[in-house]
Design a protein around this motif. Sequence first.
Motif, short mmCIF file in Angstrom:
data_model
loop_
_atom_site.label_atom_id
_atom_site.label_comp_id
_atom_site.label_asym_id
_atom_site.label_seq_id
_atom_site.Cartn_x
_atom_site.Cartn_y
_atom_site.Cartn_z
N LEU A 23 -9.38 0.67 2.94
CA LEU A 23 -8.65 -0.95 3.09
C LEU A 23 -7.69 -1.22 1.82
CD1 LEU A 23 -8.83 -3.53 4.32
CD2 LEU A 23 -10.58 -4.14 2.59
N GLY A 24 -7.92 -0.62 0.74
CA GLY A 24 -6.96 -0.57 -0.28
C GLY A 24 -5.59 -0.10 0.04
N GLU A 25 -5.61 1.16 0.75
CA GLU A 25 -4.44 1.88 1.06
C GLU A 25 -3.67 1.00 2.21
OE1 GLU A 25 -3.58 6.53 1.66
OE2 GLU A 25 -5.06 5.66 2.96
N TRP A 26 -4.58 0.78 3.42
CA TRP A 26 -3.91 -0.04 4.67
C TRP A 26 -3.50 -1.37 4.07
CZ3 TRP A 26 -2.44 1.53 8.95
CH2 TRP A 26 -2.29 0.77 9.72
N ARG A 27 -4.27 -2.04 3.40
CA ARG A 27 -3.85 -3.29 3.07
C ARG A 27 -2.41 -3.16 2.08
NH1 ARG A 27 -6.01 -8.68 0.71
NH2 ARG A 27 -4.93 -8.83 -1.38
N HIS A 38 -0.15 -1.14 2.64
CA HIS A 38 0.84 -0.85 3.52
C HIS A 38 1.13 -1.97 4.35
CE1 HIS A 38 2.71 0.65 7.38
NE2 HIS A 38 1.62 0.23 7.81
N VAL A 39 0.08 -2.66 4.83
CA VAL A 39 0.52 -4.05 5.53
C VAL A 39 1.20 -5.03 4.73
CG1 VAL A 39 -0.80 -5.96 6.62
CG2 VAL A 39 -1.51 -4.05 7.25
N LEU A 40 0.71 -5.45 3.44
CA LEU A 40 1.45 -6.36 2.64
C LEU A 40 2.84 -5.87 2.45
CD1 LEU A 40 -1.38 -7.49 0.15
CD2 LEU A 40 -0.65 -8.67 2.36
N GLY A 41 2.96 -4.57 2.28
CA GLY A 41 4.44 -4.20 1.76
C GLY A 41 5.34 -4.32 3.07
N ARG A 42 4.99 -4.11 4.24
CA ARG A 42 5.60 -4.33 5.38
C ARG A 42 5.99 -5.69 5.75
NH1 ARG A 42 3.86 -2.19 11.43
NH2 ARG A 42 5.57 -2.96 12.57
N LEU A 43 4.93 -6.63 5.30
CA LEU A 43 5.05 -8.01 5.62
C LEU A 43 6.11 -8.56 4.54
CD1 LEU A 43 4.60 -10.42 7.02
CD2 LEU A 43 2.74 -10.73 5.68
N ARG A 44 5.94 -8.16 3.32
CA ARG A 44 7.05 -8.46 2.29
C ARG A 44 8.28 -8.33 2.81
NH1 ARG A 44 5.04 -5.70 -1.19
NH2 ARG A 44 6.61 -3.94 -1.41
N ARG A 45 8.73 -7.14 3.23
CA ARG A 45 9.92 -6.44 3.67
C ARG A 45 10.41 -7.35 4.70
NH1 ARG A 45 7.43 -1.51 2.11
NH2 ARG A 45 6.99 -1.07 4.31
N GLN A 46 9.41 -7.47 5.73
CA GLN A 46 10.07 -8.41 6.92
C GLN A 46 10.36 -9.85 6.44
OE1 GLN A 46 6.90 -8.78 9.90
NE2 GLN A 46 8.28 -9.89 11.18
N CYS A 56 -10.25 -7.72 -1.83
CA CYS A 56 -10.55 -6.25 -1.55
C CYS A 56 -11.12 -5.45 -2.41
CB CYS A 56 -9.09 -5.62 -1.58
SG CYS A 56 -9.08 -3.90 -0.95
N ASP A 57 -12.06 -4.76 -2.33
CA ASP A 57 -12.80 -4.12 -3.30
C ASP A 57 -12.53 -2.73 -3.50
OD1 ASP A 57 -13.81 -2.92 -0.73
OD2 ASP A 57 -15.92 -3.21 -1.01
N GLN A 58 -11.30 -2.36 -2.92
CA GLN A 58 -10.80 -0.95 -3.45
C GLN A 58 -9.60 -1.01 -4.12
OE1 GLN A 58 -10.30 1.47 0.34
NE2 GLN A 58 -12.48 0.80 0.88
N PRO A 59 -9.02 0.06 -4.84
CA PRO A 59 -7.80 -0.17 -5.60
C PRO A 59 -6.66 0.07 -4.38
CG PRO A 59 -8.82 2.06 -5.60
CD PRO A 59 -9.98 1.19 -5.18
N GLU A 60 -5.51 -0.85 -4.72
CA GLU A 60 -4.56 -0.85 -4.02
C GLU A 60 -3.53 -0.38 -4.54
OE1 GLU A 60 -3.41 -4.75 -2.54
OE2 GLU A 60 -5.42 -5.49 -3.08
N PRO A 61 -2.78 0.84 -4.06
CA PRO A 61 -1.49 1.67 -4.75
C PRO A 61 -0.01 0.46 -4.86
CG PRO A 61 -1.70 2.33 -2.42
CD PRO A 61 -2.98 1.48 -2.73
N GLU A 62 0.29 0.72 -6.00
CA GLU A 62 1.33 -0.38 -6.35
C GLU A 62 2.61 0.30 -5.21
OE1 GLU A 62 2.17 -1.02 -10.27
OE2 GLU A 62 0.25 -1.70 -10.69
N VAL A 63 2.60 1.75 -5.27
CA VAL A 63 3.64 2.13 -4.36
C VAL A 63 3.12 3.31 -3.53
CG1 VAL A 63 5.65 3.87 -4.75
CG2 VAL A 63 5.19 2.15 -6.69
N GLU A 64 3.60 3.09 -2.36
CA GLU A 64 3.38 3.98 -1.18
C GLU A 64 3.49 5.53 -1.46
OE1 GLU A 64 2.76 2.39 2.77
OE2 GLU A 64 4.02 0.60 1.77
N LEU A 65 2.72 6.11 -1.78
CA LEU A 65 2.94 7.57 -1.96
C LEU A 65 1.99 8.47 -1.38
CD1 LEU A 65 3.55 7.91 -5.79
CD2 LEU A 65 5.25 7.77 -3.99
N PRO A 66 2.54 9.47 -0.53
CA PRO A 66 1.58 10.61 0.08
C PRO A 66 0.81 11.39 -0.74
CG PRO A 66 3.73 11.59 0.11
CD PRO A 66 3.91 10.14 -0.80
#
Length: 269
Positions: free
Chosen positions: A160-164, A166-174, A195-205
């Motif tokens: 969830l943290g990783e997917w969230r 991604h979703v928020l970053g995409r929506l922010r850009r849109q 969200c009970d999981q850490p969220e990456p500040e930058v999407e890195l593989p």
Amino acid sequence: MTTVKQRQVGVLLREWRERRRLSQLQLSLDADISTRHLSFVETGRSKPTKEMILRLSERLDVPLRERNSLLLAGGYAPAYPASGLDVPELAAVRAALRQVLAGHEPYPALVVDRAWQLVESNASVELLLEGAAADLLVPPVNVLRLSLHPEGVAPNIANLGEWRAHVLGRLRRQAAATADPALAELLAELRDYPCDQPEPEVELPGASDVVVPLRLRHGDRELSLLSMTTVFGTPLDVTVAELAIESFFPADQSTADFLRSRSESAEFA
């Protein structure tokens, strides 16, 4: 009584130029007009023609809906229709969408509009919606709200943290690209969801990652899905320009096998 004065088209064009991080010189060269003329347009000293507004809008990659708004601000009629999806003129568009959705089975696919409202989906999307609260499924369904809401799909998302992020970053850009206040409001709402999981500040593989997968818990198994977005290539209608197909593909063999067997079981049920 007071009357709110309509914002001048020059001011709006300047805001779009600044949003695209272009100087007057860069835009004037791209649009093949003088910097002096562009400056006069932006300050209101010169009234742009309809053709000039459309040319600048094209160079600034302004969405069709906002191009109509610029034309109205300049005193001209909108150039791009905004048809209802059910009108006869869009029959070919509807047929194309349904063909893509049906052809994507047994994998989930859905059509959304600019606000991420669900327009249509194939049968396999039901897999993504299992366990979601009934009130979140009442039309109009916002698929981003549904995916991140604590009573929606979020409890079933293993990453969830990783997917969230991604979703928020995409929506922010849109939201930044379209300057749509409704998208900005949606972004603020989704950010407030827990969200009970850490969220990456930058999407890195991570190791072996090439895209952000959706890892979905389903019973005693975990499904891994990749997403792809498809849009119409040459839209001239606002409604068509704002449609997108979100398609999900299996990210591993076990997920592919499960989705195929699930579909085959449903056919013989």
